[in-house]
Design a protein around this motif. Structure first.
Motif, PDB file in Angstrom:
ATOM      1  N   VAL A 236      -0.558  -6.015   3.356  1.00 23.38           N
ATOM      2  CA  VAL A 236      -0.886  -4.663   2.732  1.00 23.38           C
ATOM      3  C   VAL A 236      -0.089  -3.583   3.736  1.00 23.38           C
ATOM      4  CG1 VAL A 236      -2.808  -3.165   2.373  1.00 23.38           C
ATOM      5  CG2 VAL A 236      -2.841  -5.306   1.762  1.00 23.38           C
ATOM      6  N   THR A 237      -0.299  -3.719   5.095  1.00 26.05           N
ATOM      7  CA  THR A 237       0.214  -2.720   5.961  1.00 26.05           C
ATOM      8  C   THR A 237       1.704  -2.457   5.762  1.00 26.05           C
ATOM      9  OG1 THR A 237       0.064  -4.106   7.762  1.00 26.05           O
ATOM     10  CG2 THR A 237      -1.598  -2.761   7.482  1.00 26.05           C
ATOM     11  N   ALA A 238       2.410  -3.719   5.817  1.00 28.50           N
ATOM     12  CA  ALA A 238       3.832  -3.950   5.301  1.00 28.50           C
ATOM     13  C   ALA A 238       4.282  -3.187   4.257  1.00 28.50           C
ATOM     14  CB  ALA A 238       4.361  -5.157   5.397  1.00 28.50           C
ATOM     15  N   LEU A 239       3.528  -3.285   3.074  1.00 25.47           N
ATOM     16  CA  LEU A 239       3.655  -2.581   1.887  1.00 25.47           C
ATOM     17  C   LEU A 239       3.566  -1.181   1.944  1.00 25.47           C
ATOM     18  CD1 LEU A 239       4.395  -2.991  -1.225  1.00 25.47           C
ATOM     19  CD2 LEU A 239       1.911  -3.317  -1.716  1.00 25.47           C
ATOM     20  N   VAL A 240       2.534  -0.673   2.649  1.00 24.32           N
ATOM     21  CA  VAL A 240       2.398   0.782   2.631  1.00 24.32           C
ATOM     22  C   VAL A 240       3.364   1.334   3.627  1.00 24.32           C
ATOM     23  CG1 VAL A 240       0.774   2.581   3.892  1.00 24.32           C
ATOM     24  CG2 VAL A 240      -0.133   0.551   2.625  1.00 24.32           C
ATOM     25  N   GLY A 241       3.999   0.562   4.678  1.00 28.84           N
ATOM     26  CA  GLY A 241       5.000   1.098   5.445  1.00 28.84           C
ATOM     27  C   GLY A 241       6.033   1.254   4.651  1.00 28.84           C
ATOM     28  N   ALA A 242       6.425   0.283   3.561  1.00 27.42           N
ATOM     29  CA  ALA A 242       7.704   0.275   2.988  1.00 27.42           C
ATOM     30  C   ALA A 242       7.537   1.386   2.114  1.00 27.42           C
ATOM     31  CB  ALA A 242       7.801  -1.071   2.545  1.00 27.42           C
ATOM     32  N   SER A 243       6.671   1.571   1.545  1.00 24.63           N
ATOM     33  CA  SER A 243       6.443   2.748   0.463  1.00 24.63           C
ATOM     34  C   SER A 243       6.784   4.122   1.326  1.00 24.63           C
ATOM     35  CB  SER A 243       5.254   2.824  -0.229  1.00 24.63           C
ATOM     36  OG  SER A 243       4.846   1.491  -0.874  1.00 24.63           O
TER      37      SER A 243
ATOM     38  N   LEU B  49       8.934  -3.214   8.210  1.00 21.54           N
ATOM     39  CA  LEU B  49       8.974  -3.794   9.630  1.00 21.54           C
ATOM     40  C   LEU B  49       7.785  -3.194  10.464  1.00 21.54           C
ATOM     41  CD1 LEU B  49      12.695  -4.457  10.301  1.00 21.54           C
ATOM     42  CD2 LEU B  49      10.956  -6.150   9.449  1.00 21.54           C
ATOM     43  N   LEU B  50       7.640  -1.911  10.472  1.00 19.15           N
ATOM     44  CA  LEU B  50       6.959  -1.273  11.317  1.00 19.15           C
ATOM     45  C   LEU B  50       5.282  -1.487  10.935  1.00 19.15           C
ATOM     46  CD1 LEU B  50       8.594   2.072  12.052  1.00 19.15           C
ATOM     47  CD2 LEU B  50       8.310   0.196  13.621  1.00 19.15           C
ATOM     48  N   GLY B  51       5.022  -1.442   9.530  1.00 20.32           N
ATOM     49  CA  GLY B  51       3.969  -1.496   8.938  1.00 20.32           C
ATOM     50  C   GLY B  51       3.191  -3.161   9.187  1.00 20.32           C
TER      51      GLY B  51
ATOM     52  N   ALA C 166      17.177   1.628   4.024  1.00 24.05           N
ATOM     53  CA  ALA C 166      17.063   1.472   5.331  1.00 24.05           C
ATOM     54  C   ALA C 166      15.672   2.093   5.512  1.00 24.05           C
ATOM     55  CB  ALA C 166      17.775   2.664   6.188  1.00 24.05           C
ATOM     56  N   GLY C 167      15.268   3.184   4.925  1.00 26.52           N
ATOM     57  CA  GLY C 167      13.609   3.604   5.017  1.00 26.52           C
ATOM     58  C   GLY C 167      12.613   2.533   4.554  1.00 26.52           C
ATOM     59  N   VAL C 168      12.887   2.049   3.658  1.00 23.85           N
ATOM     60  CA  VAL C 168      12.057   0.910   3.091  1.00 23.85           C
ATOM     61  C   VAL C 168      11.896  -0.162   4.135  1.00 23.85           C
ATOM     62  CG1 VAL C 168      11.660  -0.810   1.249  1.00 23.85           C
ATOM     63  CG2 VAL C 168      12.227   1.354   0.672  1.00 23.85           C
ATOM     64  N   LEU C 169      13.260  -0.770   4.624  1.00 24.83           N
ATOM     65  CA  LEU C 169      13.250  -1.994   5.658  1.00 24.83           C
ATOM     66  C   LEU C 169      12.562  -1.559   6.880  1.00 24.83           C
ATOM     67  CD1 LEU C 169      13.996  -4.631   6.278  1.00 24.83           C
ATOM     68  CD2 LEU C 169      16.338  -3.586   7.015  1.00 24.83           C
ATOM     69  N   THR C 170      12.786  -0.396   7.400  1.00 32.27           N
ATOM     70  CA  THR C 170      12.210   0.090   8.678  1.00 32.27           C
ATOM     71  C   THR C 170      10.627   0.251   8.516  1.00 32.27           C
ATOM     72  OG1 THR C 170      14.422   1.299   9.130  1.00 32.27           O
ATOM     73  CG2 THR C 170      12.522   1.746  10.470  1.00 32.27           C
TER      74      THR C 170
END
Length: 218
Positions: A170-177, A35-37, A28-32
């Protein structure tokens, strides 16, 4: 004799949160976070950065060490109101835009000042960097008689072809991490399962037994 009470376990009702597998918090943290990133990268307009360079040159009565020291000082002066006020007309933007979009950097080994400007328009970013570098050069050369150190343009700013801000991927990858890390931390600090509560129930007391007179029976 008084019978001791017996203990019976009452099965608690399983909550939906505890019924989920442990890895669901991380997922759930990775998905959220992804999406936000990704949304931040899509909604935020790209910004471009251009850099102009000037070099400090020693004059009579000065040496390289003196020029290096003045280069450090000019790097701090470049973002002051006096320099930005002279640069705003050539840059085509107000002083507030120069104050928020212009940064300087110096080297401890070379008497050089890098003037970087950031804007959503690549051409404007290059114009802002060149305008501040020229204004700084004029201010430094006006005091050359006293400092014995002048500034010369070393390299003009080039119009950037690619944005300096990261892409949506890139922002999606950072947000998922980041979301996965927070989910893992939440998994570590999640309280463990509590033991089932016990309820004390009174034991059944048998009825009184009929007394039998052993001597009365034959």
């Amino acid at each position: 004799m008084t019978a001791k009470p017996t203990r019976h376990h009452i099965a608690p009702r399983p909550s939906r949160l505890r019924a989920l597998p442990p890895w669901s918090l991380v997922a759930a943290g990775v998905l959220t976070g992804g999406l936000l990133g990704g949304g931040y990268g899509v909604l935020k307009p790209p910004e471009y950065t251009a850099t102009s360079y000037v070099v400090a040159v020693p004059g009579e009565g000065a040496d390289t060490a003196t020029a290096l020291g003045f280069a450090q000082a000019y790097g701090r002066v470049a973002t002051q109101v006096a320099v930005l006020g002279d640069a705003q007309e050539q840059a085509g933007v107000p002083v507030s835009a120069l104050r928020s979009g212009v940064r300087t950097a110096t080297s401890p080994d070379a008497p050089m000042v890098a003037v970087s400007a950031t804007s959503v328009d690549p051409a404007r970013a290059a114009a802002m960097a060149d305008a501040v570098a020229r204004a700084l050069t004029r201010h430094a050369n006006a005091a050359k008689a006293a400092t014995h150190v002048g500034l010369l343009p070393f390299s003009r700013a080039v119009r950037p072809s690619e944005p300096a801000t990261p892409s949506a991927g890139v922002t999606a990858l950072v947000g998922a991490s980041a979301g996965g890390l927070l989910g893992a931390l939440a998994l570590l600090v999640r309280p463990g399962r509590r033991p089932a509560p016990e309820r004390v129930l009174p034991a059944r007391v048998p009825g009184p037994a009929v007394a039998v007179d052993a001597h009365g029976q034959r």
